[in-house]
Design a protein around this motif. Structure first.
Motif, PDB file in Angstrom:
ATOM      1  N   ASN A 354       0.840  -1.002   0.031  1.00 30.72           N
ATOM      2  CA  ASN A 354      -0.164  -0.213   0.008  1.00 30.72           C
ATOM      3  C   ASN A 354       0.752   1.424   0.048  1.00 30.72           C
ATOM      4  O   ASN A 354       0.601   2.371  -0.776  1.00 30.72           O
ATOM      5  CB  ASN A 354      -0.778   0.091   1.309  1.00 30.72           C
ATOM      6  N   CYS A 358       0.583   4.262  -2.809  1.00 28.46           N
ATOM      7  CA  CYS A 358       0.644   5.596  -2.417  1.00 28.46           C
ATOM      8  C   CYS A 358       1.599   6.549  -2.972  1.00 28.46           C
ATOM      9  O   CYS A 358       0.973   7.342  -3.518  1.00 28.46           O
ATOM     10  CB  CYS A 358       0.530   5.521  -0.774  1.00 28.46           C
ATOM     11  N   GLU A 370      -6.608  11.620  -3.893  1.00 30.72           N
ATOM     12  CA  GLU A 370      -8.047  10.693  -3.312  1.00 30.72           C
ATOM     13  C   GLU A 370      -7.406   9.552  -3.214  1.00 30.72           C
ATOM     14  O   GLU A 370      -7.634   8.882  -2.244  1.00 30.72           O
ATOM     15  CB  GLU A 370      -9.233  10.831  -4.411  1.00 30.72           C
ATOM     16  N   GLY A 371      -7.089   8.853  -4.280  1.00 32.05           N
ATOM     17  CA  GLY A 371      -6.737   7.489  -4.280  1.00 32.05           C
ATOM     18  C   GLY A 371      -5.096   7.478  -3.325  1.00 32.05           C
ATOM     19  O   GLY A 371      -5.248   6.356  -2.361  1.00 32.05           O
ATOM     20  N   ARG A 373      -4.882   8.994  -0.662  1.00 32.83           N
ATOM     21  CA  ARG A 373      -5.308   9.152   0.712  1.00 32.83           C
ATOM     22  C   ARG A 373      -6.064   7.493   1.297  1.00 32.83           C
ATOM     23  O   ARG A 373      -6.041   7.054   2.205  1.00 32.83           O
ATOM     24  CB  ARG A 373      -6.625   9.933   0.811  1.00 32.83           C
ATOM     25  N   GLU A 374      -7.002   7.129   0.044  1.00 35.18           N
ATOM     26  CA  GLU A 374      -7.492   5.722   0.402  1.00 35.18           C
ATOM     27  C   GLU A 374      -6.395   4.698   0.855  1.00 35.18           C
ATOM     28  O   GLU A 374      -6.499   4.075   1.601  1.00 35.18           O
ATOM     29  CB  GLU A 374      -8.213   5.622  -0.798  1.00 35.18           C
ATOM     30  N   THR A 375      -5.461   4.584  -0.177  1.00 38.59           N
ATOM     31  CA  THR A 375      -4.432   3.754   0.254  1.00 38.59           C
ATOM     32  C   THR A 375      -3.808   3.910   1.571  1.00 38.59           C
ATOM     33  O   THR A 375      -3.236   3.138   2.427  1.00 38.59           O
ATOM     34  CB  THR A 375      -3.094   3.667  -0.940  1.00 38.59           C
ATOM     35  N   ASN A 377      -4.964   5.038   4.225  1.00 33.35           N
ATOM     36  CA  ASN A 377      -5.966   4.803   5.132  1.00 33.35           C
ATOM     37  C   ASN A 377      -5.950   3.087   5.353  1.00 33.35           C
ATOM     38  O   ASN A 377      -6.001   2.730   6.449  1.00 33.35           O
ATOM     39  CB  ASN A 377      -7.409   5.230   4.735  1.00 33.35           C
ATOM     40  N   ARG A 378      -5.955   2.379   4.148  1.00 37.12           N
ATOM     41  CA  ARG A 378      -5.802   1.124   4.350  1.00 37.12           C
ATOM     42  C   ARG A 378      -4.381   0.570   4.966  1.00 37.12           C
ATOM     43  O   ARG A 378      -4.273  -0.249   5.676  1.00 37.12           O
ATOM     44  CB  ARG A 378      -5.787   0.652   2.897  1.00 37.12           C
TER      45      ARG A 378
END
Ligand code: ADP
Length: 584
Positions: A354, A358, A370-371, A373-375, A377-378
């Protein structure tokens, strides 16, 4: 007990179940004190079937007192009786259980089973256990260990139960004889003379006491044992007290007078001095009241039975049990570590993937915020998961408070070696041990030190598993060094370590193994440092590496309770910072 399954939640549940089972195994002897052997056998059948998922469990008990051996069994999807199962096993494996193979594949009823017999008691003198499953790779090493531990615990429980029952039986028989005599003698005084004659004949020390507490008869066995003269015993009140161990006198006196005063007699254990060698030996003393037809006490009749050997046997049993409990703790810890390693590795590789994704998203034109941030968070989620696992591991280690006791490092090491012996054989490793016979005791936590030794030996085995062009040699050695420390050394001729690795092997999470966690040596270092000691590694001149630790001799230190000082949060914290930066 295959621990490495896919679902972590299921795995934790399995570990807990397994731990519970181990605890109930250890509690087996304590639970069954005073119980009967069939109850122990049934518990053993239950525990084995649950822990090893078996198609077939069969237990046969040899009881020297019973005419027929007792049999217990459970077979899935079959209505066969234990006796029929026993007969079938004899047909498949041979008439003499002593000659049964240690493992066999046989067609049993309508299934092909891997069948493993195990002895109850060193030579199967207590009985046999036979287990079987359809799995062709049965038993794994862990399963074999469980089978051995379960049968050991059951054997201890059975032996203790037999000992207690035998003691009870002898005591009851004596009681019965005395009671019977009491009835017969109450009618006539003349009979009393006969009774005295009888008391001379029974094979234990016997005596009679008048209602005022003075002795009016003792038999020859008593006189020979204590070296007292008959005249002295009869003319001196409480002459018997002079041969009682000084530490037992207060209790003996209170119990004696209470029994005489109330007319109820007494039963007590005291140590009497044997004239022959001056040894104080434990005796069971029982006195019952002889009453006349009106219920008035005529005298007390009693016996003193030497139970010293039984008592010692029981102590030995209890010690063996404690030793086993210690070992189980050490092994359980090793197994748990292995499975937690597996569990923590998944989130860790997740974090790395991840974080890479990122970075790529941030480097893109335009950056994919956006992408990213999501990774990120993961990544946090995975980091937390890994951290939880490690926290659990720490909790596990610290649950047991470190204890300080004198430890014989040779003995501690030998126990670990015994535990690993079959694994070493399987891996074709030749083990040489060189224990310093004059090694002084150190002060420390025996089980923790055993964990360190076990980890060093297991690592050495791992390091030799790829060696095929030479014999795999392992040396474990203890000695006292010049600086007043006790040292233990584990030397292998495996793949060895490059200079960079030498500096890192004790770091948390440093590992070069597939499925390794890199936590064993870092925990080992914490343990040794808590013992004020040092642990280090040196590459050998030839192939392989040598790990050593030393513990200072200065006694009376306190070992800090906190054991493991890992920093599992750093990964998660780093990622959280990245995410915060992105949000800004
Ligand atoms: P793990 O066994 O899970 O990897 P450890 O902390 O016990 O964790 O060991 C860390 C690393 O140290 C191992 O992965 C291995 O690379 C190295 N190591 C440990 N013992 C030896 C040895 N006897 N020979 C070579 N390398 C070793």
């Amino acid at each position: 007990m295959e621990m490495l399954c896919k679902d972590p939640a299921e795995e934790i549940k399995q570990l807990q179940r397994c731990n519970n089972d181990l605890v109930s195994l250890l509690a087996l002897p304590a639970l069954c004190t005073g119980g009967d052997s069939s109850q122990i056998a049934r518990t053993l059948v239950d525990v084995l079937q649950r822990m090893l998922s078996l198609e077939l469990v069969y237990v046969v008990l040899k009881d020297p007192l019973a005419e027929m051996p007792e049999e217990f069994a459970r077979v899935t999807q079959s209505a066969l009786q234990p006796r029929e199962i026993g007969a079938e096993l004899q047909r498949l494996l041979g008439d003499d259980p002593q000659k049964w193979p240690s493992r066999a594949s046989r067609r049993f009823v309508d299934k092909d089973l891997s069948i493993v017999p195990a002895r109850l008691g060193l030579h199967g003198e207590i009985g046999m256990v036979v287990v079987g499953t359809e799995r062709s790779d049965f038993p794994s090493q862990t399963e074999e260990l469980i089978l051995r531990m379960a049968t050991n615990q059951a054997a201890i429980a059975l032996r203790e139960t037999r000992l207690l029952n035998e003691q009870k039986r002898v005591a009851e028989e004596l009681d019965q004889r005395v009671a019977q005599r009491t009835k017969e003698l109450a009618s006539a005084n003349q009979e009393l003379q006969l009774q005295v004659g009888l008391l001379q004949l029974i094979p234990v020390a016997a005596w009679t006491i008048l209602p005022n507490g003075t002795t009016d008869f003792v038999n020859n066995i008593w006189l020979e044992y204590t070296g007292q003269e008959l005249d002295y015993v009869l003319s001196t009140p409480a002459a018997w007290m002079t041969v009682v161990h000084p530490d037992d006198r207060d209790v003996a006196s209170t119990t004696f007078w209470e029994g005489i005063r109330t007319g109820q007699g007494f039963a007590m254990e005291t140590r009497f001095r044997r004239i022959q060698d001056g040894a104080y030996r434990w005796h069971l003393n029982r006195a019952v009241a002889l009453r006349d037809p009106n219920g008035k006490v005529v005298k007390f009749v009693g016996t003193s039975t030497d139970i010293d050997d039984q008592k010692k046997a029981q102590d030995t049993l209890r010690n063996t049990q404690a030793e086993l409990a210690n070992m189980t703790r050490a092994t359980t810890m090793g197994q748990l570590t292995a499975s937690i390693a597996h569990e923590v590795n998944q989130p860790l590789s997740g974090i790395i993937t991840n974080a890479g994704t990122c970075l790529r998203m941030l480097d893109a034109h335009p950056p994919n915020i956006e992408g990213a941030r999501e990774t990120a968070n993961r990544t946090i989620r995975d980091g937390n998961r890994a951290s939880e696992v490690v926290m659990r591991l720490r909790a596990l280690f610290s649950k047991r408070q470190a204890v300080t006791e004198p430890v014989d490092l040779n003995e501690a090491a030998m126990e670990v070696v015994a535990l690993l012996l079959s694994q070493l054989q399987k891996c074709d490793v030749m083990l040489r041990s060189d224990f310093d016979e004059d090694l002084p005791l150190i002060v420390g936590d025996r089980v923790q030190l055993q964990q360190v030794i076990m980890n060093l030996l297991q690592n050495a085995c791992d390091a030799m598993s790829n060696v095929h062009d030479r014999s795999r040699q392992l040396l474990i050695q203890t000695h006292r060094d010049d600086g007043g420390n006790v040292r233990l050394m584990v030397q292998d001729n495996g793949t060895g370590l490059d200079p960079e690795a030498v500096n890192r092997v004790f770091d948390p999470f440093y590992t070069t193994k597939n499925g390794g966690m890199g936590i064993g040596l870092s925990v080992s270092r914490s343990i040794i440092e808590n013992h004020q000691g040092r642990i280090w590694v040196k590459p050998n001149d030839g192939p392989g590496a040598t790990f050593s630790f030393s513990i200072p001799l200065s006694a009376g230190r306190t070992i800090r309770e906190t054991l493991v000082n890992l920093t599992p949060r750093s990964a998660a914290t780093n990622v959280r910072e990245i995410a915060q930066n992105l949000d800004e």
